[in-house]
Motif scaffolding. Structure first.
Motif, mmCIF file in Angstrom:
data_model
loop_
_atom_site.group_PDB
_atom_site.id
_atom_site.type_symbol
_atom_site.label_atom_id
_atom_site.label_comp_id
_atom_site.label_asym_id
_atom_site.label_seq_id
_atom_site.Cartn_x
_atom_site.Cartn_y
_atom_site.Cartn_z
ATOM 1 N N LYS A 109 0.834 -1.204 0.000
ATOM 2 C CA LYS A 109 0.000 0.000 0.000
ATOM 3 C C LYS A 109 0.872 1.259 0.000
ATOM 4 C CE LYS A 109 -3.715 2.161 2.641
ATOM 5 N NZ LYS A 109 -4.586 2.017 3.821
ATOM 6 N N VAL A 110 1.902 1.274 0.827
ATOM 7 C CA VAL A 110 2.800 2.430 0.880
ATOM 8 C C VAL A 110 3.539 2.586 -0.442
ATOM 9 C CG1 VAL A 110 4.884 3.365 1.971
ATOM 10 C CG2 VAL A 110 3.063 2.391 3.382
ATOM 11 N N ARG A 111 3.993 1.485 -1.033
ATOM 12 C CA ARG A 111 4.693 1.564 -2.325
ATOM 13 C C ARG A 111 3.779 2.124 -3.408
ATOM 14 N NH1 ARG A 111 8.122 -4.112 -2.662
ATOM 15 N NH2 ARG A 111 9.818 -3.456 -1.294
ATOM 16 N N ARG A 112 2.504 1.691 -3.412
ATOM 17 C CA ARG A 112 1.556 2.233 -4.406
ATOM 18 C C ARG A 112 1.396 3.741 -4.211
ATOM 19 N NH1 ARG A 112 -1.192 -2.588 -3.266
ATOM 20 N NH2 ARG A 112 -2.571 -1.523 -1.792
ATOM 21 N N ARG A 113 1.266 4.152 -2.954
ATOM 22 C CA ARG A 113 1.098 5.574 -2.657
ATOM 23 C C ARG A 113 2.337 6.363 -3.094
ATOM 24 N NH1 ARG A 113 0.225 6.137 3.223
ATOM 25 N NH2 ARG A 113 -1.535 4.802 2.770
ATOM 26 N N LEU A 114 3.515 5.820 -2.830
ATOM 27 C CA LEU A 114 4.750 6.503 -3.227
ATOM 28 C C LEU A 114 4.893 6.578 -4.744
ATOM 29 C CD1 LEU A 114 7.256 5.082 -0.603
ATOM 30 C CD2 LEU A 114 6.404 7.427 -0.757
ATOM 31 N N ARG A 115 4.509 5.487 -5.434
ATOM 32 C CA ARG A 115 4.564 5.501 -6.898
ATOM 33 C C ARG A 115 3.651 6.581 -7.463
ATOM 34 N NH1 ARG A 115 3.192 0.333 -7.038
ATOM 35 N NH2 ARG A 115 4.971 -0.858 -6.414
ATOM 36 N N THR A 116 2.432 6.664 -6.915
ATOM 37 C CA THR A 116 1.473 7.676 -7.366
ATOM 38 C C THR A 116 2.027 9.072 -7.119
ATOM 39 O OG1 THR A 116 -0.373 6.199 -6.911
ATOM 40 C CG2 THR A 116 -0.876 8.543 -7.062
ATOM 41 N N ARG A 117 2.598 9.289 -5.947
ATOM 42 C CA ARG A 117 3.165 10.593 -5.613
ATOM 43 C C ARG A 117 4.350 10.915 -6.525
ATOM 44 N NH1 ARG A 117 4.653 10.948 0.296
ATOM 45 N NH2 ARG A 117 2.402 10.813 0.486
#
Length: 156
Positions: A109-117
Motif C-alpha cells: 500500500k505504501v509503495r503504491r502511494r509513493l509511486r502515485t506521488r
C-alpha cells in the motif's frame, strides 16, 4: 546508496571506525537489496539498525533492533537502560513477526502511494529514496571521504 556504493564507502574507512547504517525504511525499497547482513559479516565494524516503527506500523512503541558483531553488541548493551524497550512494546513486536501477510500488504500500500506521488510530482527518485545518499561523486562512484580542513585534527 546502492549496496556497491555502501561497500566501497565501508572499505575506505579505517578499521577502527564503527559505521551505523540506518535502515528504517529498508522494507519499502523496491530495489530488493534488503539482505545487507553480509555487510556485517564482511566488515565487523558495520552496524545495521532496523525498526518496527515503519513497515510494522509501531511508530509509538519505539522498538527496533541492530544487526552487529558480537563485540559491538556487548558494548551497546551496557547502555540499554537508557534505551529500554517496554514489555508491551516487546510483546507487540514479537507478535507482529507472525503477521507477515499484514506487513506485506502495508508495504504494498505504501509503495503504491509513493509511486502515485512520484508520478504526480515527476520525481525520478522513485521508491529507493530512503536508501539513496549522495556522497558527492560521479554516478555509481562516490567521492573519497572528505579531506581534513586546515586547523582540524582527526579524532582517534
Amino acid at each position: 546508496m546502492s549496496r556497491d556504493e555502501l561497500r566501497w564507502f565501508l572499505n575506505e574507512l579505517p578499521p577502527r571506525v564503527v559505521t551505523i547504517v540506518d535502515q528504517a525504511y529498508v522494507e519499502f525499497d523496491e530495489l530488493d537489496e534488503n539482505d545487507d547482513l553480509d555487510l556485517v559479516h564482511q566488515r565487523s565494524r558495520a552496524v545495521l539498525l532496523r525498526t518496527f516503527s515503519k513497515a510494522y506500523g509501531f511508530a509509538g512503541l519505539r522498538v527496533g533492533y541492530a544487526l552487529a558483531d558480537a563485540e559491538i553488541s556487548e558494548t551497546a548493551r551496557k547502555a540499554t537502560l537508557s534505551f529500554a524497550v517496554t514489555r508491551a512494546a516487546e510483546a507487540a513486536a514479537v507478535a507482529s513477526l507472525d503477521q507477515e501477510t499484514v506487513m506485506k500488504e502495508r508495504i504494498a500500500k505504501v509503495r503504491r502511494r509513493l509511486r502515485t506521488r512520484s508520478r504526480a510530482t515527476g520525481s525520478s527518485q522513485g521508491l529507493s529514496g530512503p536508501r539513496r545518499t549522495d556522497l558527492g561523486g560521479q554516478p555509481g562512484r562516490p567521492s573519497p571521504p572528505a579531506r581534513r580542513r586546515p586547523g582540524h585534527r582527526a579524532r582517534g
